[in-house]
Design a protein around this motif. Structure first.
Motif, PDB file in Angstrom:
ATOM      1  N   VAL A   1       0.873  -1.167   0.000  1.00 45.19           N
ATOM      2  CA  VAL A   1       0.000   0.000   0.000  1.00 45.19           C
ATOM      3  C   VAL A   1       0.914   1.222   0.000  1.00 45.19           C
ATOM      4  O   VAL A   1       1.790   1.350   0.852  1.00 45.19           O
ATOM      5  N   THR A   2       0.744   2.099  -0.973  1.00 47.69           N
ATOM      6  CA  THR A   2       1.569   3.302  -1.060  1.00 47.69           C
ATOM      7  C   THR A   2       1.059   4.353  -0.081  1.00 47.69           C
ATOM      8  O   THR A   2      -0.131   4.679  -0.075  1.00 47.69           O
ATOM      9  N   THR A   3       1.966   4.861   0.737  1.00 45.97           N
ATOM     10  CA  THR A   3       1.615   5.866   1.741  1.00 45.97           C
ATOM     11  C   THR A   3       1.315   7.201   1.066  1.00 45.97           C
ATOM     12  O   THR A   3       2.149   7.706   0.317  1.00 45.97           O
TER      13      THR A   3
ATOM     14  N   SER B   1      -9.845   9.161  -0.100  1.00 44.58           N
ATOM     15  CA  SER B   1     -10.783   8.038   0.025  1.00 44.58           C
ATOM     16  C   SER B   1     -10.213   6.763  -0.590  1.00 44.58           C
ATOM     17  O   SER B   1     -10.748   5.686  -0.365  1.00 44.58           O
ATOM     18  N   THR B   2      -9.132   6.899  -1.376  1.00 46.37           N
ATOM     19  CA  THR B   2      -8.486   5.730  -1.973  1.00 46.37           C
ATOM     20  C   THR B   2      -6.973   5.833  -1.806  1.00 46.37           C
ATOM     21  O   THR B   2      -6.433   6.922  -1.610  1.00 46.37           O
ATOM     22  N   VAL B   3      -6.313   4.680  -1.869  1.00 45.50           N
ATOM     23  CA  VAL B   3      -4.854   4.610  -1.863  1.00 45.50           C
ATOM     24  C   VAL B   3      -4.409   3.690  -2.984  1.00 45.50           C
ATOM     25  O   VAL B   3      -5.175   2.842  -3.455  1.00 45.50           O
ATOM     26  N   LYS B   4      -3.166   3.867  -3.419  1.00 51.45           N
ATOM     27  CA  LYS B   4      -2.604   3.017  -4.463  1.00 51.45           C
ATOM     28  C   LYS B   4      -2.143   1.707  -3.832  1.00 51.45           C
ATOM     29  O   LYS B   4      -1.488   1.702  -2.791  1.00 51.45           O
ATOM     30  N   VAL B   5      -2.500   0.597  -4.478  1.00 54.15           N
ATOM     31  CA  VAL B   5      -2.063  -0.719  -4.020  1.00 54.15           C
ATOM     32  C   VAL B   5      -1.306  -1.431  -5.139  1.00 54.15           C
ATOM     33  O   VAL B   5      -1.555  -1.194  -6.316  1.00 54.15           O
ATOM     34  N   THR B   6      -0.371  -2.271  -4.749  1.00 49.99           N
ATOM     35  CA  THR B   6       0.394  -3.072  -5.695  1.00 49.99           C
ATOM     36  C   THR B   6       0.112  -4.539  -5.392  1.00 49.99           C
ATOM     37  O   THR B   6       0.092  -4.956  -4.233  1.00 49.99           O
ATOM     38  N   TYR B   7      -0.117  -5.304  -6.459  1.00 53.80           N
ATOM     39  CA  TYR B   7      -0.436  -6.722  -6.311  1.00 53.80           C
ATOM     40  C   TYR B   7       0.796  -7.592  -6.548  1.00 53.80           C
ATOM     41  O   TYR B   7       1.798  -7.153  -7.119  1.00 53.80           O
ATOM     42  N   SER B   8       0.704  -8.836  -6.126  1.00 53.27           N
ATOM     43  CA  SER B   8       1.819  -9.779  -6.234  1.00 53.27           C
ATOM     44  C   SER B   8       2.236 -10.036  -7.678  1.00 53.27           C
ATOM     45  O   SER B   8       3.368 -10.444  -7.923  1.00 53.27           O
TER      46      SER B   8
ATOM     47  N   THR C   1      -6.190   1.203  -7.371  1.00 53.11           N
ATOM     48  CA  THR C   1      -6.547   1.955  -6.177  1.00 53.11           C
ATOM     49  C   THR C   1      -7.561   1.143  -5.395  1.00 53.11           C
ATOM     50  O   THR C   1      -8.310   0.339  -5.963  1.00 53.11           O
ATOM     51  N   ALA C   2      -7.581   1.356  -4.092  1.00 53.88           N
ATOM     52  CA  ALA C   2      -8.531   0.671  -3.221  1.00 53.88           C
ATOM     53  C   ALA C   2      -9.096   1.685  -2.233  1.00 53.88           C
ATOM     54  O   ALA C   2      -8.418   2.637  -1.835  1.00 53.88           O
ATOM     55  N   GLN C   3     -10.336   1.498  -1.868  1.00 58.02           N
ATOM     56  CA  GLN C   3     -10.978   2.350  -0.878  1.00 58.02           C
ATOM     57  C   GLN C   3     -10.273   2.197   0.469  1.00 58.02           C
ATOM     58  O   GLN C   3      -9.797   1.111   0.810  1.00 58.02           O
ATOM     59  N   VAL C   4     -10.206   3.283   1.223  1.00 55.66           N
ATOM     60  CA  VAL C   4      -9.605   3.230   2.558  1.00 55.66           C
ATOM     61  C   VAL C   4     -10.501   3.968   3.537  1.00 55.66           C
ATOM     62  O   VAL C   4     -11.089   4.999   3.209  1.00 55.66           O
ATOM     63  N   GLN C   5     -10.639   3.402   4.728  1.00 56.00           N
ATOM     64  CA  GLN C   5     -11.420   4.009   5.808  1.00 56.00           C
ATOM     65  C   GLN C   5     -10.433   4.413   6.899  1.00 56.00           C
ATOM     66  O   GLN C   5      -9.814   3.562   7.527  1.00 56.00           O
ATOM     67  N   TRP C   6     -10.264   5.720   7.095  1.00 59.17           N
ATOM     68  CA  TRP C   6      -9.281   6.246   8.038  1.00 59.17           C
ATOM     69  C   TRP C   6      -9.841   6.276   9.448  1.00 59.17           C
ATOM     70  O   TRP C   6     -10.990   6.639   9.668  1.00 59.17           O
TER      71      TRP C   6
ATOM     72  N   VAL D   1      -7.693  -0.800   4.483  1.00 64.84           N
ATOM     73  CA  VAL D   1      -7.796  -0.832   3.025  1.00 64.84           C
ATOM     74  C   VAL D   1      -8.786  -1.932   2.643  1.00 64.84           C
ATOM     75  O   VAL D   1      -8.598  -3.098   2.991  1.00 64.84           O
ATOM     76  N   ALA D   2      -9.842  -1.545   1.940  1.00 66.92           N
ATOM     77  CA  ALA D   2     -10.918  -2.464   1.567  1.00 66.92           C
ATOM     78  C   ALA D   2     -10.401  -3.638   0.744  1.00 66.92           C
ATOM     79  O   ALA D   2      -9.564  -3.471  -0.141  1.00 66.92           O
ATOM     80  N   GLY D   3     -10.892  -4.825   1.065  1.00 69.18           N
ATOM     81  CA  GLY D   3     -10.574  -6.025   0.291  1.00 69.18           C
ATOM     82  C   GLY D   3      -9.197  -6.596   0.548  1.00 69.18           C
ATOM     83  O   GLY D   3      -8.750  -7.475  -0.175  1.00 69.18           O
ATOM     84  N   THR D   4      -8.503  -6.072   1.569  1.00 73.47           N
ATOM     85  CA  THR D   4      -7.159  -6.554   1.877  1.00 73.47           C
ATOM     86  C   THR D   4      -7.006  -6.745   3.383  1.00 73.47           C
ATOM     87  O   THR D   4      -7.867  -6.350   4.165  1.00 73.47           O
ATOM     88  N   ASP D   5      -5.870  -7.310   3.755  1.00 73.75           N
ATOM     89  CA  ASP D   5      -5.528  -7.390   5.172  1.00 73.75           C
ATOM     90  C   ASP D   5      -4.489  -6.323   5.517  1.00 73.75           C
ATOM     91  O   ASP D   5      -3.829  -6.381   6.537  1.00 73.75           O
ATOM     92  N   LYS D   6      -4.346  -5.329   4.647  1.00 75.84           N
ATOM     93  CA  LYS D   6      -3.341  -4.279   4.789  1.00 75.84           C
ATOM     94  C   LYS D   6      -3.934  -3.029   5.419  1.00 75.84           C
ATOM     95  O   LYS D   6      -5.141  -2.804   5.365  1.00 75.84           O
ATOM     96  N   THR D   7      -3.041  -2.226   5.991  1.00 75.13           N
ATOM     97  CA  THR D   7      -3.441  -0.916   6.489  1.00 75.13           C
ATOM     98  C   THR D   7      -2.658   0.157   5.750  1.00 75.13           C
ATOM     99  O   THR D   7      -1.562  -0.093   5.256  1.00 75.13           O
TER     100      THR D   7
END
Length: 93
Positions: A12-14, A32-39, A45-50, A69-75
């Protein structure tokens, strides 16, 4: 057929940090969204709830605001800083 495993979120890109004036009516804004990188190397981009409960709007200091971060186990994390209000500069005559 060979089953292809689905890509997982690896990063997840800060977002850039934010500075606001402590005690002002200015409310920090968070994306409301952050950039995510997949394997597999793809990005999206993915929705984020702060969770802004740690931010003290009237207290000078540095905070790290975390988000789910929606749909992931990441923060996601976003550095935040409340600065001291500055006095207005006197005007020249």
């Amino acid at each position: 057929t060979v089953p292809v495993p689905s890509a997982t979120t690896t990063k997840v890109t800060t977002p850039a940090g934010i500075t606001y004036v402590a005690g002002s009516s200015q409310t920090p804004q968070y994306p409301s969204t952050v950039k995510v990188t997949y394997s597999n190397g793809d990005t999206d981009t993915a929705q984020v709830q702060w969770d802004t409960s740690s931010v003290k709007l009237d207290t000078v200091g540095k905070y790290t605001v975390k988000g789910t971060v929606a749909g992931t186990d990441k923060t996601a994390e976003r550095p935040s800083r409340a600065s001291t209000p500055t006095a207005p500069r006197p005007t020249s005559p």
